[in-house]
Enzyme design. Sequence first.
Site, PDB file in Angstrom:
ATOM      1  N   CYS A   2       0.888  -1.323  -0.077  1.00  0.00           N
ATOM      2  CA  CYS A   2      -0.009   0.039  -0.039  1.00  0.00           C
ATOM      3  C   CYS A   2       0.925   1.209   0.040  1.00  0.00           C
ATOM      4  O   CYS A   2       1.973   1.289   0.444  1.00  0.00           O
ATOM      5  CB  CYS A   2      -0.643  -0.103   1.454  1.00  0.00           C
ATOM      6  N   ARG A  27       5.454  -0.519  -5.948  1.00  0.00           N
ATOM      7  CA  ARG A  27       5.428  -1.040  -4.531  1.00  0.00           C
ATOM      8  C   ARG A  27       4.542  -2.332  -4.730  1.00  0.00           C
ATOM      9  O   ARG A  27       4.479  -3.392  -4.125  1.00  0.00           O
ATOM     10  CB  ARG A  27       5.190  -0.361  -3.526  1.00  0.00           C
ATOM     11  N   TRP A  73      -2.821  -2.933  -1.537  1.00  0.00           N
ATOM     12  CA  TRP A  73      -2.324  -4.256  -1.851  1.00  0.00           C
ATOM     13  C   TRP A  73      -3.475  -5.084  -0.865  1.00  0.00           C
ATOM     14  O   TRP A  73      -3.394  -5.024   0.325  1.00  0.00           O
ATOM     15  CB  TRP A  73      -1.167  -4.534  -1.603  1.00  0.00           C
ATOM     16  N   ASN A 102      -2.187   2.236   5.490  1.00  0.00           N
ATOM     17  CA  ASN A 102      -1.276   1.084   5.282  1.00  0.00           C
ATOM     18  C   ASN A 102      -1.142   0.714   6.587  1.00  0.00           C
ATOM     19  O   ASN A 102      -1.141   1.134   7.770  1.00  0.00           O
ATOM     20  CB  ASN A 102       0.090   1.818   4.812  1.00  0.00           C
ATOM     21  N   GLY A 103      -1.110  -1.047   6.438  1.00  0.00           N
ATOM     22  CA  GLY A 103      -0.770  -1.639   7.767  1.00  0.00           C
ATOM     23  C   GLY A 103      -1.937  -2.618   8.075  1.00  0.00           C
ATOM     24  O   GLY A 103      -2.773  -2.775   6.984  1.00  0.00           O
ATOM     25  N   GLU A 481      18.062 -18.201  -6.158  1.00  0.00           N
ATOM     26  CA  GLU A 481      17.619 -16.971  -6.851  1.00  0.00           C
ATOM     27  C   GLU A 481      17.070 -17.124  -8.458  1.00  0.00           C
ATOM     28  O   GLU A 481      16.179 -16.294  -8.658  1.00  0.00           O
ATOM     29  CB  GLU A 481      18.736 -16.209  -6.678  1.00  0.00           C
ATOM     30  N   LYS A 485      13.432 -15.710  -9.544  1.00  0.00           N
ATOM     31  CA  LYS A 485      13.184 -14.695 -10.655  1.00  0.00           C
ATOM     32  C   LYS A 485      12.481 -15.142 -11.665  1.00  0.00           C
ATOM     33  O   LYS A 485      11.483 -14.444 -12.108  1.00  0.00           O
ATOM     34  CB  LYS A 485      14.650 -14.271 -11.247  1.00  0.00           C
ATOM     35  N   GLU A 488       8.657 -15.297 -10.349  1.00  0.00           N
ATOM     36  CA  GLU A 488       8.155 -14.293  -9.918  1.00  0.00           C
ATOM     37  C   GLU A 488       7.312 -13.619 -10.978  1.00  0.00           C
ATOM     38  O   GLU A 488       6.253 -12.811 -11.198  1.00  0.00           O
ATOM     39  CB  GLU A 488       9.192 -13.318  -9.301  1.00  0.00           C
ATOM     40  N   HIS A 504      17.625 -37.924  -5.461  1.00  0.00           N
ATOM     41  CA  HIS A 504      16.893 -38.036  -4.124  1.00  0.00           C
ATOM     42  C   HIS A 504      15.205 -37.382  -4.502  1.00  0.00           C
ATOM     43  O   HIS A 504      14.581 -37.318  -3.514  1.00  0.00           O
ATOM     44  CB  HIS A 504      17.323 -37.373  -3.019  1.00  0.00           C
ATOM     45  N   LYS A 603       6.695  -4.928  -3.659  1.00  0.00           N
ATOM     46  CA  LYS A 603       7.866  -4.412  -3.473  1.00  0.00           C
ATOM     47  C   LYS A 603       8.544  -4.535  -2.130  1.00  0.00           C
ATOM     48  O   LYS A 603       9.461  -5.208  -1.825  1.00  0.00           O
ATOM     49  CB  LYS A 603       8.341  -3.125  -4.143  1.00  0.00           C
TER      50      LYS A 603
HETATM   51  C1  G6P Z   1       9.294  -8.678  -1.224  1.00  0.00           C
HETATM   52  C2  G6P Z   1       9.977  -8.496  -2.939  1.00  0.00           C
HETATM   53  C3  G6P Z   1      11.253  -9.241  -2.982  1.00  0.00           C
HETATM   54  C4  G6P Z   1      12.235  -8.963  -1.727  1.00  0.00           C
HETATM   55  C5  G6P Z   1      11.420  -9.379  -0.474  1.00  0.00           C
HETATM   56  C6  G6P Z   1      12.389  -9.094   0.887  1.00  0.00           C
HETATM   57  O1  G6P Z   1       8.950 -10.056  -1.547  1.00  0.00           O
HETATM   58  O2  G6P Z   1       8.910  -8.638  -3.708  1.00  0.00           O
HETATM   59  O3  G6P Z   1      11.971  -8.744  -4.046  1.00  0.00           O
HETATM   60  O4  G6P Z   1      13.297  -9.761  -1.930  1.00  0.00           O
HETATM   61  O5  G6P Z   1      10.133  -8.620  -0.274  1.00  0.00           O
HETATM   62  O6  G6P Z   1      12.413  -7.468   0.767  1.00  0.00           O
HETATM   63  P1  G6P Z   1      13.708  -6.623   1.508  1.00  0.00           P
HETATM   64  O7  G6P Z   1      13.315  -5.168   1.367  1.00  0.00           O
HETATM   65  O8  G6P Z   1      13.573  -7.012   2.989  1.00  0.00           O
HETATM   66  O9  G6P Z   1      14.992  -7.176   0.897  1.00  0.00           O
END
Ligand code: G6P
Length: 608
Positions: A2, A27, A73, A102-103, A481, A485, A488, A504, A603
Amino acid sequence: MCGIVGAVAQRNIVPILLEGLKRLEYRGYDSCGVAVNNGGLKRARSVSRVAELERQVDDSGFAGNTGIAHTRWATHGVPATNNAHPHFSARDGEQRIGLVHNGIIENYEEIRTELKALGYVFESQTDTEAIAHLVNHMYDGDLLSTVQKAVKRLHGAFAIAVFAKDEPQRIVGARLGCPLIVGLCDNENFLASDAMALAGSTDQIIYLEEGDVVDVRLDGVRIYDRDDQPVERRVQTVQAYSGAIELGPYRHYMQKEIFEQPRAISDTLEGVLGFAPDLFGPKAQDVFADIDSVLILACGTSYYSGMTAKYWLESLANLPTSVEIASEYRYRKPAVNPKALVVVISQSGETADTLAALKYAKELGHRHSLSICNVGTSAMVRETELSYLTRAGAEIGVASTKAFTTQLTALFLLTATLAKMRGKLDAEAEAFYLKSLRHLPTALQSVLALEPHIIAWSEAFARKENALFLGRGLHYPIALEGALKLKEISYIHAEAYPAGELKHGPLALVTEEMPVVTVAPNDTLIEKLKSNMQEVRARGGQLYVFADGDSQMSSSEGIHVIRLPEHYGLLSPILHVVPLQLLAYHTALARGTDVDKPRNLAKSVTVE
Ligand code: G6P
C-alpha cells in the site's frame, strides 16, 4: 504494498496526488483511489491502474486543494472498488471523514462491532473503514486531538492520513509500525508513505518516528510524539530518487536495473580502501572483536544473499553462520548465543517480518546487530547498532536484481573484514580480494554482453510451464535466486536444488519437456556437477548451462551452454546470477507478463 500520498496547497492537488501514486506503483497494488476536501468530500476509486483512475478523474472534472490518495494491496477483503481507499465515514447523511491507511489493525473486529451497534454502516470488508468510523465517532471539531485519541485505540501497525470535511486545508497523519513521511514546501505541504512519491514536488523530507502524529496545514506542519508532546524532527534533503524513475532507453525498470549493476556495485564499493571495521560504523571494531558467530535474518531475495554469505563467512572467516527466514525465526524458540552478530539484510529496510525478527533477536538477548540495507533512512538501519548501506539506488522492479548483487558485495566486504580481524586474511589475500572487487563492474559488463544469447534461449523457455535449477555449494543459493526470478515474473513454476539432491526426488520430474538450468562455474565441484548433468541427459532432459570461459564445457545434443568470462573464484556468484536475471526477464517478456509489477506481489512487504 500500500502507498499513501496527501497534499495541502493553494492549487489543485489532484495531479500531484496522481503523480505520487504513479511513483508508488512499483511497490505493487491491486486498487487505488483519490479524495479531495472542497467543503465537501469527493472521491474516485478504481480496481485498475492509476492511469485508469486518472481517466475517471479527468472525465469528472475532479479538483481540490486538500486531498489524500492511496494504492491498496489487499489484506482484509478482495480487491474491489468498495474496499479501495480512501474510506469515508458519514454522520446525519453527510460524509465527514476521509481516510487512507497502510498496515493491519489487529483489533478491527472489536471496533467494527462496537461502531456497528452505534449505527455506523460498513460498506467494505476492510480494517481501514473501522478507523474512519472511529475517527468520525470521536470527532470533537479538532481533527488533531481526535486522531491523537483514536490511534490509542488501535492495535497493530499503521500509517494513516485523515481529513475532515469541516476543516479544509488540513490533513492529520499518524504512524506506528509503518513508514510515513512529511514533505515541506512554500505554502504547500505533503504526506506520503515513501519519499519517492514526492520526488516531483519537494526534496525537503521529515521521516516521522514511531507513534508520531502530524498536523499538516498550508503554513507548516506540527509534529507530536506518542505522548502528545510537540517535537521537532530533522528535515532532510532527499534527492536520490528523481532520476531513478526515468526509464531511459530501457523497456522496463527490471531491465534498467539489471544493466545498472556495474554502476551499483562500484557505488557500493566507493570509499573502500581496505577491509576495515569502521566501514560498518564507529563501534564495529569493538563489536566484531566481541562476536563468535553470525546469525543472518532476511526474506525473499535478501535471504538468498544471506545463504551465499554463509559459505563465505564459514570458509574465509571461519565464523559459524546460520541463516534464517525472518518470518519463521520470529515465531520459534531458538537456542540463543548472545555473542552471535545478528545481521539483517533488506533492500527496503521496511520488511515487517525482518524488522520483527530483529526486535525478537534483541529481546532474546542478542547484543550486537548489523543491517545491510539499501535505504539509509529506513527503520532497519535506525534499529541496528552497525550498518552498511548498499548504494544500488532506488530499485523499482518488484523482482530484486541490483539490490541482490550489491548485498552480496557488502556481505563479501563483511566477510573479508571479519576474516582479517580474525587473522585469516594476510596482506596478499587482502590485496587479491580488493583487486577482484574493484574489477567486478568490468567483469559484469562482459556478462551483460551475453544478453543476445540469453534472448535466444528465452523463446524456448517461454513455452514451458516448469523448470528446474541446479547449483552446488556457493552457487546453490544462486540457483534458488534464479528459480525465484523466473517464477516471480514469468509465472513458470521453477524449483532449485543442490545438484547432488537430484537423485533423491526431483529426477522423477525430468523428461524432454523439463528444461534444467545449471549454474556451472569452474570450481572444485565442477566434476561432480557434470555427473549430475549426465543424470539429467540420460532421462532426456534439456540442459541449459551457464559455464565459465575457462571450463571445457561446450554445447552438444540436449546440452546448451553459455560461457561467462573466466572463473571468478569466491566472488563468482555475483557474476553467475546476472544471466539468470536476464533469462527470467526475457522469458517474461516473451510471455507478455507485467514484468515490473508481477501479479499478487509487492515490492516492500510491510505487513506480516
Ligand atoms: C518482497 C520483494 C522481494 C524482496 C523481499 C524482501 O517479497 O518482492 O523482491 O526480496 O520482499 O524485501 P527486502 O526489502 O527486505 O529485501
